[in-house]
Structures are given as structure tokens and as C-alpha cells.
Scaffold this active site. Structure first.
Site, PDB file in Angstrom:
ATOM      1  N   LYS B 139     -57.624  13.047   0.589  1.00  0.00           N
ATOM      2  CA  LYS B 139     -56.484  12.000   0.442  1.00  0.00           C
ATOM      3  C   LYS B 139     -55.115  12.166   0.000  1.00  0.00           C
ATOM      4  O   LYS B 139     -54.664  12.234   0.291  1.00  0.00           O
ATOM      5  CB  LYS B 139     -56.704  12.109  -1.245  1.00  0.00           C
ATOM      6  N   ILE B 146     -48.960  12.259   0.944  1.00  0.00           N
ATOM      7  CA  ILE B 146     -50.519  12.120  -0.219  1.00  0.00           C
ATOM      8  C   ILE B 146     -50.340  10.793  -0.127  1.00  0.00           C
ATOM      9  O   ILE B 146     -49.417   9.988   0.616  1.00  0.00           O
ATOM     10  CB  ILE B 146     -50.083  12.717  -1.940  1.00  0.00           C
ATOM     11  N   CYS B 147     -51.717  10.456  -0.064  1.00  0.00           N
ATOM     12  CA  CYS B 147     -52.025   8.833   0.059  1.00  0.00           C
ATOM     13  C   CYS B 147     -52.240   7.623  -0.926  1.00  0.00           C
ATOM     14  O   CYS B 147     -52.468   8.834  -2.439  1.00  0.00           O
ATOM     15  CB  CYS B 147     -54.122   8.898   0.348  1.00  0.00           C
ATOM     16  N   LEU B 148     -51.142   7.321  -1.670  1.00  0.00           N
ATOM     17  CA  LEU B 148     -51.134   6.415  -2.848  1.00  0.00           C
ATOM     18  C   LEU B 148     -51.844   5.696  -3.726  1.00  0.00           C
ATOM     19  O   LEU B 148     -52.066   4.605  -1.942  1.00  0.00           O
ATOM     20  CB  LEU B 148     -49.517   6.163  -2.582  1.00  0.00           C
ATOM     21  N   TRP B 176     -51.491  11.604  -8.686  1.00  0.00           N
ATOM     22  CA  TRP B 176     -52.495  12.001  -7.433  1.00  0.00           C
ATOM     23  C   TRP B 176     -53.344  13.492  -7.925  1.00  0.00           C
ATOM     24  O   TRP B 176     -53.786  13.790  -8.162  1.00  0.00           O
ATOM     25  CB  TRP B 176     -52.042  11.975  -6.672  1.00  0.00           C
TER      26      TRP B 176
END
Lengths: 819, 202
Positions: B139, B146-148, B176
């Protein structure tokens, strides 16, 4: 660099550096409280809210609940649970505790309701009621969302105080409304004069109310009317009696009913149930019995005992007078025949009479004295006799009938043309009418006692043949009933009536004619009584008739036997004589002419008399057998018949006998005695007679008697002429031992035949006498045409001569016979 | 019900964006976050100035608003005993660095945190980086970004310029961390460092 920005940076730094406040999580708190519980630091119950974020003590909960309740006075448990945020279970428990502690609170259907709430509700209801004058409980219950029963129980104690009105059948009414309806009910009830089903009245009242109130009006229940009505009845506002809750009988009606029943009963001493039904009394017997215990209930009528007494007296009188009575004629018109029979069964004297066989109840209402029935029976018996007689003598029967009809016609004073005609017809026949009138006399006299009827004098003889016919007639009689009924008076039907002898119809008709009062009664159908009467009488009648028939039968048989015996006796005698005489004929076998003469003589005298006797007797026998009346007094022997009559008689005999008889008669005309004898034998055989043979012994006795007879005759004889044949006969007996019957013409031969047998002197006397006699007879036969003076003289002289010779001749015979 | 009312309010404000400085979160897609995040987010003061790092005085203004909202957010976290990051900016406020941590099984896991303010900010959201975790989870983009969630970008776009760094942290990083750290710890990718944890605590 912006100051403010720097300041902000610092502040942010500071904020970040600041010590963050330490917070316990919910879970920690819960754990802590648990711990406290475990450590007994919290030693009371703690409840938590549904959210789980709050703890609450039960006391607080109940306090909250109480405040909630006090707000409105009515709270549902679910609402309480929501408001307090506590589980429903605890709320329920707490509420129950509160309610049990507080009397003013009630827990109903998951709701806590206080009395004050009900008070307010009642006030509201009262306000509305005063506006509307009536409210349905269901409506209130719907508004308050409670059961109508609950409402009713709550409202009941408040009626009259908080709620000014009354509760009736699920409806609330104001007193004004109630009084109005009450007035309506009162009015309607007072208006009723006949027994009515109240529900009908209530429905009409309901209609009326609805019309008055319009569509908005609440339907008033009939039970409301009923309670109002009951109240009115209790108060005595309206009078009457209520049966089964709905059947209202107004007192006015009951009084009128009772009065009319009582007055009718007291006036007429009877009352029919129909009458009571008309008055609307459903169970008349019970009604009457409760009011008039002395009365007697019958099938369709209720009577006072006095009626029975009256009937009893009338019936007793009728029985004593040997008459009859129709109890219906004594009783009022409304009595049915069943009632009559019931009431008759209650009449003491009638019952006693019936038991002791002095009276007879027929057709339910008719009481007959036994005397009357006997009388009727007697007369009927005679009628049957007449009928029997008239059955085979057509003219007499017709006349009788005609006379009867004339009589009935007169007595019923009807002027039917037909019957008048019959009167005319009958009057032409004097004899028949006389009989009829005789009978009538007898009958009119026979009202009190047994009648003497005219045709009694005639001995009834019922021949077997007609019996058979009548029996057949009875069998077929039923088919002719209708005809006989309709055209009974018509002459053309008379023959049929004969067949209907002793049938019911016949009996009825006869009874009608014998007792015209049955007809005069003006009964619709006299048969109603006549038929049972006829049925009652008929078996007896038939019995007597049968007996009589039997008697007649034996009587007849005796008579026939007697006739045959007579005949037999006569035949025996004369046939023996005949045979005797026949033997004498043998003497003359050689002399043809004399033989013929002798034969002829014998045939003409003895044989003829025998044949006549036989024929006449057989004829009588035959007639008796056929039931024809015969004059017995007449002596058949005295009759001598011509040949034509003989033939007629012979032919009238039945069957084979007739043929034989004709042969016999023909043989009489012949010349041979033998042929007659054979013919006679044949006939005797046919008719069942026995002929005796002549044997020696019998012959001797016969001859002896004959001889004695002749001797006495001869000795007594004074006339010279007939003396000669007798003397000759006597001489023949003496000489030949044979009885000779000789005619005058054969005398000379007979005398000459005696020549050898007699001594001369005797013969001479005989011859002299014979010649003198012949001469005398010749003279006498000649004298008719000739001069009288000389012939008469000669006859006289000859007679004197003969008379002179007589003693000689007599002496000749008598001496020898005596010797 | 609540969201509908809010939506209507947001729509009304969209029509007149400049009339009121005090505004609320716009967007109908708040369903993607848990209730606590949502309640927190609504409490973070919104921003009003739309300006990027190259906009001079406007950016300064914007930066001030950023600080105010951050202060409010931080103090809110502190008052709720939910403090979870420390950041500080460079002089012009274009690069932010600091630390963030997450408590899992009573153990504190702390990571370095850094991100730059993009030139097109606030139209473009800042890309938050956790360099220590680079390559440890799927992620995450290359470089530790970071992947939101899918919900973040539209919500951010709708609420431009009202959302700032505080919102980005609250909406982006906090969920997250909550989602990824327990997985990372359990899979053994991240080990607890006692010293760092104790140092930050004390």
C-alpha cells in the site's frame, strides 16, 4: 518573515510539546467499576444504560420513572426505557415495584397509568358527552388507545360524578338523552295493545332515532331500549307481562283476553281452542285448566262439566226411549266429532249403558239405544225378507218398491215428480199398494215398539238358486255401488238393487227410508252415521239372514222329501194295483180285440191316474226346488189332467226327466200297458223313485184286500148297472185269482170267459143280468132321441128287472166268496 | 439525514464560495471513513485562502491558516489523549518533516514522516511519505509515499481550498496507519524498537 507566522510556528511547536492529557478508555472505566464491585467498595446494584456509557443506581432509575409518570400520568414502559436509557427489563422491574407501592398507579398492557390520568380523561369525556349527548365507548377507547373494557371499568366508578351520563350497552348517554329515549320507549310500549315481540318495536324505534339524529346519530342498541323498558316495567309505568325477555303482553290485552275468554266460557260453558288461538293464547289447554280447573279439555274444545251433564241427560233419555241421538246436535255447533266422542266417553250414564250393552256409540258422536238398533235390525230383517220374496216375483217386488217410494215420498213431503209417478203406477196395482200401506201403518206404529209389517203373512222361502245369484250379486255389488247411489230411485236400477242386497249402501238407503229423521236432520252427509250404523247392523243381519236361509233350506228339503214320499207312496200303491190289473190281462191274451180294449181301459184309468200323480208331484217338487210357492193344501190326486196339460207338465220338467215324462205321456195314448210300464220305469228311475215289483205274497194280500173291497162294494151296491162289472171282477178274483179291470164293452167277453169256470146256474144268472144290463144301457142310450113315454117305461121295467136280479147276482158272488 | 443536510449546506456555499470564510466540509462521500475520523475531521478548522508556495503573501496567509488548523488539530488530539505525530516545516513551509506513531498491542511503533507541498497546492494534495516503510508494504508508492484510499482524492478535490495539511494527515495518514501497522507488525515486517518508543514516550 511574518511575525504572525512565526508566532504561529511557535504556538504549534508549543502545542505539539504540550503534555497530552491522560484519558482512561471506557473499557478501563468498566474494568475499574468491576474491580470496585469485586472489592465491595460499591456494595449496591448498579445499572448501566443501553449505550453502555453510563451507570445508574436503581433508586435514580425509579426516581426518573416516577418523574416521567408524573409528567402525563400515563407512560408506556417502552417510552420509559427510551427516556431513561435503561434496558426495558430493569425499567419493567422498577415500574412494577413502583406500581405495587403506589395505589394510584396501574400497569396495564405495558403502560403505567395513574388515577389522575383517568380523572382527566373522564373530564374530557364528560365535556364531549355534554356536547354530543352520546358517545360510543369504542370510540373513546380508540382515541385513548386502550381496550373498551378498560374504559368501561374506569368510567363506571366515575359515572354520575365526573361523567354526567349513563353507560348502556357500550354507549355513554347523557341523562337528557336517556330520558328522551326513555320517553320514546314508554310511549311505544304504552301504544302497544296486542302481544308484540319487543325487538320489532326496538328496531322501529331505532329507525326513528336515526331519522331524528340524521346520519351522525349513533345506533342505539336494542339492549338499551330493553333496560329502559325493564326499568319502566319495574316502576309500573307500563303494565303487562314479559315472557322470554322479548314477548310483551300488555296488561290491557291480557285483561281483555281474560275477560273475553271468561265471558265466552261462562256464557256458553265451552270454548274452542281456536277461539283462544285467535285471542293469541298459544297454549289454550294449560291456560284454561289453570283458570278453570273444573273444566274438561277435549280435542279442540274446552267444556264446562254442565255440558257433559246436559249431553249425558240427553243421551240417557235417548237410550231409555230406545231412540238415538247425535251428540253433535245437542252440543254447540263448534264441537267436532272427535270432541263429541271424547265427551261421550266422559258421560257416565252413556258409559254405563255402553258397558251394560244398552247403548251403542257409532260414528264418534252418535249414541244409539240398543232398543233402537234392535228395532232397526228387526225391520231390516223384514226388509230382507221382502226383498227375497220380491226378488223372484217381479211384479210384487216392483209394487212393493213403488209403494215404499210412495211412502217415503209422502213422509218426507217431497213432491218429486218421479215419486209421484211411482205413486200413480203403484196405485194401479191395488194389491201391491195395499201391502205398502199396510207396511206403512206398521211402521208408523212401530215407532215405539217393534213393527208389524204386512208381508209377514207370507212365509219366506228362499230357493237355493236365488241364493246363489245373490251371493254372486254381493261380490259384484261393490261395482254397482255408485250407480245404485245415484239412481237409487230410478226403476231401471231396481235389478241392480237386488244384487246389492244387504250391502252397506242398501242398508243405508233402507235406514234412510225407515227412519226419515236421519234425513231431516239436515246433516250434510247422513252417511257419516248411517254407514257405521249399517256396518254395525249388517253382520247381524247377514247372520240372521244366513240362519234363516239355512232354516228355509232344511224346510224346503223336508217339504221336497215329503212330496217325494207322498208320491212314492201313491205310486207304490197304484203301481202295484196296476201290475195286479195287468196280470189279469193275461187271461185275454188270446182274444185280440178284447185284449186291446182291456189294455186301453187300463191305460186310461189306472195308468193315467198314476201318470198324473207322478207328473203333478214332480211338478210340485220341481217348483219347490226352484223356490216357487206351491199351494200345498191342494190335493194333486184330485186333479185329472187333459193330455195337453200332461204334455205341458211333462215339458216343464227339467232336463232328461222331461224327455222321459213326455215318453210316458205318449205311452198313455198307446195300446200297450207294457210300453207304459217301461216308460214309467224309465221315468221313475230318472226322478229317483223306486218301483216295487209284485211278488206272490204281496199279490195275495193285495188281491185279498181288493176282493174284500169288491165284496163290500157289491154288497153295498144298489145301482144295478155298475154292479155288473164289480161282480164280474169279483168273480174273476174268485175264479182266476186275478184282478180284472174291464170296461163295459169287455164285460160280455169277460162274462163269456167265466162260462167254463162257473156252474151253469150262476153263469145263467150272470148272463141274464148281463143281457138285461146291456138292454137297459141300450135303451138308456137310445132314449135320448126317442119318445119318452115308452122308453122310460121300458127302462123302468128293465131296471126293475135288473133290481130283481141283483140279489141273485149278489148272492152268487157273496156266497161264493164267503164260502 | 445529517449528510443530506450537510450536502445541501455545502452546495449552498459552493454557489457563493467567497461570501463566508467559515465553511464546512463539502462532499457526499464521507462514508469511506470510520465515525471517529469523521467527527475529528469536522472539528478541524477549515482553510479559506487558495494559494500555493509560489503565491508569495497569499501563501504566507495560507501557511498561517495551515498552522492554525494544525494547532487546533494537535490540541484536539492531545485533549483526547490521541497524540500521534510531530511535524515541523522549513522556513518557507514547503517541506514538512517529523514523526508519527501507532500503538498496537500496547506497543508504540514510530515512523519518520515527510512530505513536500506541491506547486499546485492546494489543488493537489501533498504526498505523505513514510521512508522507513518503503518496500515493506504494497500500500505504498515508490519512495515511501502512502497509497490513500479511493475516497481521499475526490473529497480533497471537492474541498479545495478548505482542506489543509491537518486534513490530509487526519484523512490520509491516520487511517493508513490504523490499517497497515497491525498487518505489518503481525507479518513481522516492522519490529518494535524499545528505545525509540521509550524515548518518544518520555
Amino acid at each position: 518573515m511574518d511575525e504572525e507566522l512565526l508566532e504561529l510556528q511557535r504556538q504549534f511547536e508549543f502545542a505539539q510539546q504540550a503534555k497530552s492529557s491522560i484519558r482512561l478508555s471506557d473499557r478501563n472505566v468498566v474494568e475499574l467499576v468491576q474491580k470496585l464491585h469485586d472489592l465491595r467498595i460499591i456494595d449496591f446494584d448498579l445499572l448501566h444504560t443501553v449505550s453502555g456509557k453510563e451507570y445508574i443506581t436503581p433508586e435514580q432509575l425509579s426516581l426518573e420513572i416516577v418523574t416521567e409518570i408524573e409528567k402525563l400520568g400515563r407512560v408506556s414502559l417502552i417510552d420509559l426505557a427510551d427516556a431513561t436509557g435503561v434496558d426495558l427489563y430493569h425499567v419493567e422491574k422498577q415500574t412494577q415495584r413502583i406500581v405495587s407501592n403506589d395505589a394510584s398507579l396501574t400497569l396495564i398492557n405495558g403502560e403505567v397509568i395513574s388515577t389522575s390520568y383517568w380523572d382527566t380523561v373522564a373530564e374530557e369525556i364528560n365535556d364531549r358527552l355534554q356536547e354530543c349527548s352520546q358517545i360510543a365507548l369504542a370510540e373513546i377507547a380508540g382515541q385513548l388507545q386502550v381496550g373498551s373494557e378498560l374504559i368501561a371499568t374506569v368510567l363506571e366508578p366515575r359515572l354520575g360524578t365526573l361523567v354526567k351520563g349513563r353507560l348502556e350497552g357500550g354507549q355513554l348517554y347523557t341523562p337528557a338523552y336517556v330520558s328522551r329515549v326513555n320517553a320514546m320507549v314508554c310511549g311505544a310500549s304504552r301504544g302497544i295493545t296486542v302481544p308484540t315481540n319487543l325487538s320489532a318495536v326496538w328496531s322501529s324505534l331505532q329507525m326513528l332515532l336515526q331519522e331524528m339524529d340524521g346520519a351522525s346519530g349513533v345506533a342505539v342498541e336494542s339492549s338499551f331500549f330493553q333496560t329502559l323498558f325493564n326499568g319502566l316495567v319495574k316502576e309500573g309505568e307500563i303494565l303487562g307481562s314479559l315472557r322470554a325477555g322479548v314477548h310483551w303482553t300488555p296488561a290491557v290485552f291480557a285483561i281483555a283476553q281474560k275477560e273475553s275468554v271468561d265471558s265466552f266460557f261462562s256464557q256458553n260453558s265451552f270454548i274452542s281452542y281456536e277461539f283462544l288461538h285467535k285471542l293469541g293464547i298459544p297454549q289454550p289447554i294449560q291456560y284454561l285448566q289453570s283458570r278453570h280447573p273444573e273444566g274438561i279439555p277435549l280435542e279442540s274444545i274446552f267444556v264446562h262439566p254442565s255440558t257433559i251433564e246436559m249431553l249425558d241427560a240427553a243421551a240417557e233419555d235417548a237410550i231409555e226411549r230406545n231412540s238415538w241421538i247425535d251428540s253433535l246436535s245437542v252440543l254447540p255447533a263448534s264441537f267436532a266429532s272427535q270432541d263429541a266422542s271424547r265427551i261421550l266417553s266422559l258421560c257416565r250414564s252413556v258409559q254405563v249403558a255402553v258397558k251394560s250393552n244398552k247403548a251403542l256409540i257409532l260414528g264418534e258422536s252418535y249414541v244409539f239405544g240398543m232398543g233402537f238398533v234392535k228395532d232397526l235390525f228387526d225391520r231390516m230383517e223384514k226388509e230382507t225378507e221382502i226383498c227375497n220374496l220380491s226378488g223372484f216375483s217381479g211384479t210384487v217386488r216392483d209394487d212393493l218398491h213403488a209403494a215404499e217410494e210412495a211412502k217415503t215420498g209422502k213422509e218426507t213431503s217431497s213432491t218429486i215428480a218421479e215419486s209421484n209417478e211411482i205413486v200413480n203406477v203403484s196405485s194401479t196395482n191395488k194389491q201391491g199398494f195395499e201391502k205398502g200401506s199396510k207396511k206403512r201403518k206398521g211402521k208408523s206404529a212401530g215407532k215405539t215398539g217393534p213393527a208389524e209389517t204386512g208381508p209377514d203373512t207370507q212365509e219366506p222361502t228362499v230357493p237355493s238358486k236365488s241364493k246363489k245369484n245373490q251371493r254372486k250379486g254381493k261380490d259384484t255389488g261393490s261395482f254397482q255401488v255408485l250407480d245404485a247411489k245415484s239412481g237409487a230411485k230410478k226403476e231401471s236400477d231396481r235389478t241392480k238393487e237386488d244384487n246389492l242386497f244387504v250391502s252397506e249402501e242398501w242398508l243405508i238407503e233402507k235406514t234412510m227410508s225407515l227412519f226419515p229423521e236421519f234425513d231431516e236432520q239436515g246433516m250434510d252427509d247422513p252417511e257419516t252415521i248411517l254407514r257405521p250404523l249399517a256396518n254395525h247392523v249388517r253382520p247381524m243381519l247377514l247372520n240372521s239372514w244366513k240362519e234363516r236361509r239355512k232354516v228355509a233350506f232344511t224346510d224346503n228339503a223336508q217339504r221336497m222329501k215329503r212330496v217325494l214320499d207322498n208320491l212314492q207312496r201313491k205310486i207304490d200303491e197304484s203301481f202295484l194295483n196296476m201290475q195286479l190289473y195287468e196280470k189279469a190281462l193275461d187271461l185275454f191274451e188270446d182274444d185280440q180285440s178284447t185284449s186291446v180294449i182291456l189294455h186301453r181301459h187300463l191305460l186310461r184309468t189306472t195308468a193315467t191316474s198314476i201318470a198324473d200323480t207322478v207328473l203333478l208331484n214332480l211338478d210340485i217338487h220341481d217348483k219347490i226346488k226352484n223356490g216357487i210357492e206351491v199351494e200345498e193344501s191342494q190335493n194333486p190326486e184330485s186333479k185329472s189332467l187333459s193330455s195337453g196339460e200332461r204334455i205341458a207338465f211333462a215339458k216343464s220338467l227339467p232336463g232328461l226327466l222331461s224327455v222321459k215324462a213326455v215318453a210316458l205321456v205318449e205311452s198313455l195314448e198307446g195300446k200297450s200297458v207294457e210300453s207304459f210300464v217301461t216308460a214309467f220305469r224309465a221315468m221313475a228311475e230318472e226322478s229317483g223313485l223306486t218301483l216295487k215289483k209284485l211278488d206272490k205274497k204281496l199279490e195275495r194280500t193285495l188281491l185279498h184286500s181288493y176282493r174284500k173291497d169288491l165284496i163290500s162294494q157289491v154288497s153295498a151296491e144298489v145301482d144295478p148297472v155298475p154292479l155288473l162289472p164289480k161282480v164280474v171282477s169279483l168273480l174273476y178274483i174268485q175264479v182266476h185269482n186275478k184282478a180284472l179291470q174291464a170296461p163295459g164293452r169287455a164285460i160280455s167277453v169277460a162274462v163269456s170267459r167265466l162260462k167254463e169256470k162257473l156252474d151253469d146256474s150262476a153263469y145263467k144268472i150272470l148272463m141274464d143280468y148281463h143281457t138285461a144290463t146291456v138292454a137297459l144301457l141300450a135303451l138308456m142310450s137310445a132314449a135320448t132321441g126317442d119318445d119318452e113315454d115308452c122308453t122310460s117305461d121300458r127302462v123302468l121295467t128293465k131296471k126293475e128287472l135288473l133290481e130283481g136280479l141283483m140279489p141273485e147276482l149278489k148272492g152268487l158272488v157273496l156266497s161264493s166268496s164267503q164260502s | 439525514m445529517v449528510s443530506n443536510i450537510k450536502k445541501r449546506e455545502l452546495e449552498a456555499q459552493q454557489q457563493t464560495p467567497n461570501q463566508s470564510t467559515k465553511s464546512t466540509i463539502r462532499g457526499s462521500t464521507m462514508e469511506g471513513w470510520d465515525p471517529s475520523t469523521k467527527s475529528t475531521l469536522t472539528q478541524i478548522p477549515l482553510l479559506s485562502t487558495k494559494a500555493g508556495p509560489r503565491d508569495g503573501a497569499a501563501w504566507t496567509q495560507r501557511l498561517k491558516e495551515e498552522y492554525r488548523s494544525l494547532i487546533a488539530y494537535t490540541s484536539m488530539n492531545k485533549s483526547k489523549d490521541n497524540d500521534w505525530f510531530r511535524i515541523a516545516a522549513n522556513a518557507d513551509g514547503t517541506r514538512w518533516t517529523g514523526k508519527c506513531w501507532y500503538v498496537h498491542n500496547l506497543l508504540k511503533y514510530e515512523f519518520d514522516l515527510q512530505f513536500d507541498i506541491p506547486v499546485t497546492y492546494p489543488s493537489t494534495a501533498p504526498e505523505i511519505e513514510l521512508p522507513q516503510l518503503d518496500g515493506k508494504t504494497q500500500k505504498m508508492y515508490r519512495g515511501g509515499k502512502i497509497c490513500l484510499t479511493v475516497h481521499f482524492k475526490p473529497l480533497w478535490a471537492k474541498n479545495c481550498p478548505r482542506f489543509g495539511i491537518a486534513h490530509a494527515l487526519c484523512l490520509g495518514l491516520a487511517p493508513w496507519l490504523a490499517a497497515e501497522v497491525p498487518i505489518l507488525v503481525d507479518s513481522g515486517m516492522v519490529k518494535h524498537k524499545d528505545d525509540t518508543a521509550s524515548a518518544s514516550e518520555s
